[in-house]
Scaffold this active site. Structure first.
Site, PDB file in Angstrom:
ATOM      1  N   PHE A   1       0.840  -1.189  -0.040  1.00 54.84           N
ATOM      2  CA  PHE A   1       0.177   0.034   0.013  1.00 54.84           C
ATOM      3  C   PHE A   1       0.845   1.286   0.003  1.00 54.84           C
ATOM      4  CE2 PHE A   1      -2.296   3.592   1.825  1.00 54.84           C
ATOM      5  CZ  PHE A   1      -3.455   3.612   0.991  1.00 54.84           C
TER       6      PHE A   1
ATOM      7  N   LYS B   1       3.090   9.781   8.639  1.00 56.42           N
ATOM      8  CA  LYS B   1       2.270   9.212   9.618  1.00 56.42           C
ATOM      9  C   LYS B   1       2.890   9.655  10.906  1.00 56.42           C
ATOM     10  CE  LYS B   1       0.063   5.195   7.573  1.00 56.42           C
ATOM     11  NZ  LYS B   1      -1.339   5.625   7.734  1.00 56.42           N
TER      12      LYS B   1
ATOM     13  N   ASP C   1       9.892   2.597   1.424  1.00 55.31           N
ATOM     14  CA  ASP C   1       8.412   3.319   2.050  1.00 55.31           C
ATOM     15  C   ASP C   1       8.373   2.759   3.548  1.00 55.31           C
ATOM     16  OD1 ASP C   1       6.072   4.088   2.644  1.00 55.31           O
ATOM     17  OD2 ASP C   1       4.950   3.321   0.703  1.00 55.31           O
TER      18      ASP C   1
END
Length: 427
Positions: free
Chosen positions: A137, A267, A238
Site C-alpha cells: 500500500f 504518519k 517506503d
C-alpha cells in the site's frame, strides 16, 4: 448530540467512498485513550493508522505547536522559508540509515511523499519504469494507486492508472512465497515486460502495512540492493507506516545492513499533524529542477514544530526500546493463546509492529470473519483494533508506544477474552 445523530448527519453530508470503521464520534483523547461524544472510553490500538506513536496530545508536542502558533502558521516554504524546516531536514538527514550525504524534502501526506519519490527517481535516472509488490500500500493518488498491490477497495473503479508500473509477489513464508521466488519474478519481468535499463526504481515496504505486516527477509533486501546496483536502479524504502520507532528501531531499514537510495516517511513523523518527507542521497535528491518539488502546505510550520517535538520525545522516552518491550509482551501473550485458539496461525512482526493472522483450522483458508468477530467483541469492551492483509484476515496492533503499562495490560486482557470466546465459534 448522540453518536446516532452524528452518524445520520455524516451519511447525509459525506460520500460513501470515505469508509468509516467506527460508528461513534471522538470527543477527546489522551495518550492511548479516547472518549466519544456519549462519554464512553476506548483504548486506542489503532493510533490513527500508525500516526500516534507518541500518543494523543503528548504535552511536549502540544506545547511545540502552541509556541509556533504565536509566531506564524503559514508562509509557504517555497515563498518565505523558515529555519525550523531546515533544522528538521538536517535532523532527518542525520538519523536516517547511512552516513552518506543526504537531503530531505517535506510534503504533506504519505502518498505525496511516495509520488515525489517516484518523480525524483525518474528525474535522477532518466527512466520511467517502477517495480512494486503484491500486497503493498503506497497511497490513494493515481500514481500511488498504481503502485499499490491491492485492488479492493483502493483501485476498484478508478483506472486506468499510470503506465510502466509492474508488480511481483512479496515474500511470505506463511503463504509459501520465498525470497527466491520473488527475485525470480523480477528477473522474469526483465525478460518479458521491461528492460532493466528502463527501470527507475524498485519500491518496497520493509514491513508491509496494509499488506499484513510481513517483514522483508534480510536475504531478499540484500539481493534487491545488489540487483539495483547492478542495473542502475534506485531502491526506495517506503517507511510511511514502519518509521519512528514502531519496529523497535527508529526506522525499519535499520534492521538490515542495506542502505536505500531514497526513503519515504510520514504518519508518526509529526504526532498527528500532516507532514511527510523524502530523504535520499544528495545527488539523487538534487536531480529535480527548481520548482519541480514542493506544495502549498508542504513542510507546514505547525507540523514541523510538532515533528521536532516527536523526535525529542522518541529520544528522551526511549521509545524504540519501549516498542521492543511492549511488542514482546504482546507477542508472548498471543503465542500462549495459540494452543487455545486454533484459528490463530501466526504471530509476527518486529518491535511493536505486531500482527496476528487467522485461518480456518479445517480448510486452512484465510478467515476474515474471525477477525471481524474479534474486532466487534473487543470494541464492545472498549478496545479499538484494526485489520489488514489481502484477505482482511489479519489483526494489526498499532498502540501508542507511550501507552501506560496499566492501560496496556487492560487492553491485553480484553484481547485475550475476545480470542478465547472464539473457541466455541464455528469458522
Amino acid at each position: 448530540m448522540s453518536n446516532a445523530e452524528f452518524h445520520a448527519r455524516k451519511n447525509a453530508a459525506t460520500p460513501r467512498g470515505i469508509g468509516v470503521m467506527c460508528d461513534f464520534y471522538a470527543e477527546r483523547a489522551k495518550n492511548a485513550e479516547l472518549w466519544d461524544v456519549e462519554g464512553r472510553r476506548f483504548i486506542d490500538f489503532a493510533s490513527g493508522i500508525a500516526v500516534l506513536n507518541t500518543g494523543h496530545r503528548h504535552p511536549k508536542i502540544v506545547a511545540a505547536i502552541r509556541e509556533q502558533l504565536d509566531r506564524f502558521t503559514h508562509t509557504a516554504y517555497q515563498i518565505v522559508p523558515y529555519e525550523s524546516y531546515v533544522t528538521l531536514a538536517e535532523r532527518l538527514n542525520a538519523c536516517t540509515p547511512g552516513d552518506h550525504s543526504k537531503k530531505t524534502a517535506f510534503f504533506t501526506t504519505g502518498a505525496e511523499a511516495v509520488e515525489n519519490a517516484i518523480k525524483i527517481a525518474r528525474a535522477a535516472t532518466g527512466r520511467t519504469g517502477v517495480i512494486a509488490f503484491g500486497g503493498a500500500f503506497h497511497g490513494r493518488t493515481m500514481m500511488t494507486m498504481a503502485l499499490t498491490g491491492k485492488v479492493v477497495p483502493y483501485k476498484k473503479g478508478f483506472g486506468p492508472f499510470p503506465g510502466e508500473v509492474y508488480h511481483v509477489p512479496f515474500p511470505s513464508a506463511l503463504h509459501e512465497i520465498d525470497s527466491a521466488q520473488s527475485l525470480k519474478a523480477i528477473e522474469q519481468l526483465f525478460k518479458s515486460d521491461i528492460d532493466p535499463q528502463r527501470v527507475a526504481a524498485i519500491i518496497f515496504e520493509p514491513v508491509q502495512g496494509e499488506g499484513g505486516f510481513y517483514q522483508a527477509p534480510l536475504e531478499f533486501v540484500r539481493a534487491m540492493r545488489a540487483l539495483c546496483t547492478q542495473h542502475g536502479i534506485l531502491l526506495i524504502a517506503d517507511e510511511v507506516q514502519s518509521g519512528f520507532s514502531r519496529t523497535g528501531k527508529l526506522f525499519a531499514m535499520q534492521h538490515y545492513d542495506v542502505i536505500p537510495d531514497l526513503m519515504t516517511v510520514a504518519k508518526s513523523l509529526a504526532g498527528g499533524m500532516p507532514l511527510s518527507a523524502v530523504v535520499g542521497r544528495t545527488e539523487i535528491m538534487d536531480a529535480a529542477a527548481p520548482g519541480g518539488l514542493g506544495g502549498t502546505y508542504a513542510g507546514n510550520p505547525l507540523a514541523v514544530a510538532a515533528a521536532h517535538a516527536v523526535l525529542d520525545v522518541i529520544e528522551e522516552e526511549q521509545l524504540s526500546s519501549r516498542a521492543e518491550i511492549l511488542g514482546n509482551q504482546l507477542k508472548a501473550r498471543l503465542r500462549k493463546l495459540q494452543a487455545s485458539v486454533p484459528q490463530l496461525v501466526e504471530v509476527r512482526g518486529p518491535g511493536a509492529m505486531v500482527a496476528a493472522e487467522f485461518h480456518d483450522p479445517q480448510t486452512g483458508a484465510p478467515a476474515p470473519e474471525v477477525v471481524k468477530q474479534i474486532q466487534a467483541r473487543a470494541l464492545e469492551q472498549g478496545l479499538l483494533l484494526l485489520s489488514c492483509g489481502a484477505y482482511g484476515n489479519v489483526i494489526r496492533f498499532l498502540f501508542p508506544l507511550t501507552i501506560e503499562q496499566a492501560v496496556f495490560d487492560e487492553a491485553l486482557g480484553i484481547l485475550e477474552t475476545a480470542l478465547l470466546e472464539l473457541s466455541d465459534v464455528t469458522v
